[in-house]
Design an enzyme around this catalytic site. Structure first.
Site, mmCIF file in Angstrom:
data_model
loop_
_atom_site.group_PDB
_atom_site.id
_atom_site.type_symbol
_atom_site.label_atom_id
_atom_site.label_comp_id
_atom_site.label_asym_id
_atom_site.label_seq_id
_atom_site.Cartn_x
_atom_site.Cartn_y
_atom_site.Cartn_z
ATOM 1 N N ASN A 1 3.398 27.288 -29.769
ATOM 2 C CA ASN A 1 4.720 26.680 -29.704
ATOM 3 C C ASN A 1 4.988 25.941 -31.008
ATOM 4 O OD1 ASN A 1 7.163 25.754 -28.632
ATOM 5 N ND2 ASN A 1 6.220 24.032 -27.556
ATOM 6 N N HIS B 1 7.163 22.699 -32.853
ATOM 7 C CA HIS B 1 7.714 21.396 -32.464
ATOM 8 C C HIS B 1 8.226 20.677 -33.713
ATOM 9 C CE1 HIS B 1 8.334 17.901 -29.964
ATOM 10 N NE2 HIS B 1 7.747 17.162 -30.880
ATOM 11 N N ASP C 1 3.356 19.016 -25.410
ATOM 12 C CA ASP C 1 3.031 19.016 -26.851
ATOM 13 C C ASP C 1 1.689 18.353 -27.144
ATOM 14 O OD1 ASP C 1 5.527 20.253 -27.422
ATOM 15 O OD2 ASP C 1 6.521 18.311 -27.318
ATOM 16 N N SER D 1 5.303 21.028 -36.541
ATOM 17 C CA SER D 1 3.966 21.418 -36.100
ATOM 18 C C SER D 1 4.020 22.755 -35.368
ATOM 19 C CB SER D 1 3.375 20.366 -35.143
ATOM 20 O OG SER D 1 3.355 19.081 -35.714
#
Length: 197
Positions: A106, A108, A144, A135
């Site tokens: 993912n 972020h 996260d 990130s």
């Protein structure tokens, strides 16, 4: 060649950058399907790049777990080497994470572990910090909290708004995502896992 399923919720700006990267024959990954949790604008990229799409509307399910079960059902036939969350604004249920981990990543818009959650850019501005970042992480069951695979600092400038700051973070996010997938394909980034239950 890594085969990717990408999940989105919005316009798919990170997805577009990734799709453009995959048009290079030397890039060792390709997107085999695009999924969304709503009628997202970014699904139009499927038609543009001739990639199948699917939608699993969150609003049609009574629980996050039921939504996740159908999402997994839609992902499974593609047997992705890597599941990429690219602006998906939903926390994946545990059953989905456990099935596809450790191969879920993912992006972020913050320098994690600073400012996790859905308002990372706004939270950085409210905190009055001089720098934030972008990130790429491996997804676990937290918000996260997964292992950080790549990150880079982005300065917060005087007069920045949430919009102007996010506009400067996005290109960094895209570059980190494309490089991280390249590193995973080349074996220079190792996906640890599976995450602990």
């Amino acid at each position: 060649m890594l085969e990717l399923v990408v999940l989105i919720s919005g316009t798919g700006s990170n997805l577009r950058a990734l799709l453009e990267a995959t048009t290079d024959a030397e890039y060792p990954a390709r997107v085999v399907a695009i999924g969304a949790d709503r009628d997202a604008e970014g699904l139009g990229l499927g038609e543009e790049f001739s990639i199948p799409t699917f939608t699993v509307p969150f609003s049609r399910f009574a629980t996050r777990e039921e939504w996740g079960a159908e999402l997994a059902t839609q992902i499974r036939p593609w047997s992705p080497d890597l599941l990429v969350l690219s602006g998906l604004m939903r926390l994946l249920p545990h059953a989905v994470v456990s099935e596809f981990a450790p191969a879920i990543i993912n992006t972020h818009p913050a320098y994690l572990p600073e400012f996790p959650g859905p308002h990372g850019v706004r939270d950085a501005l409210v905190a009055g910090v001089e720098q934030t970042g972008a990130s790429v992480i491996q997804v676990d069951d937290g918000v996260d909290t997964g292992p950080i695979l790549a990150q880079e600092r982005v300065p917060v400038l005087p007069g920045d708004t949430e919009s102007t700051l996010h506009d400067r973070i996005k290109p960094v996010e895209r570059r980190l995502l494309i490089q991280t997938i390249l590193d995973i394909a080349n074996g220079t980034t190792d996906l640890k896992g599976p995450p602990s239950a």
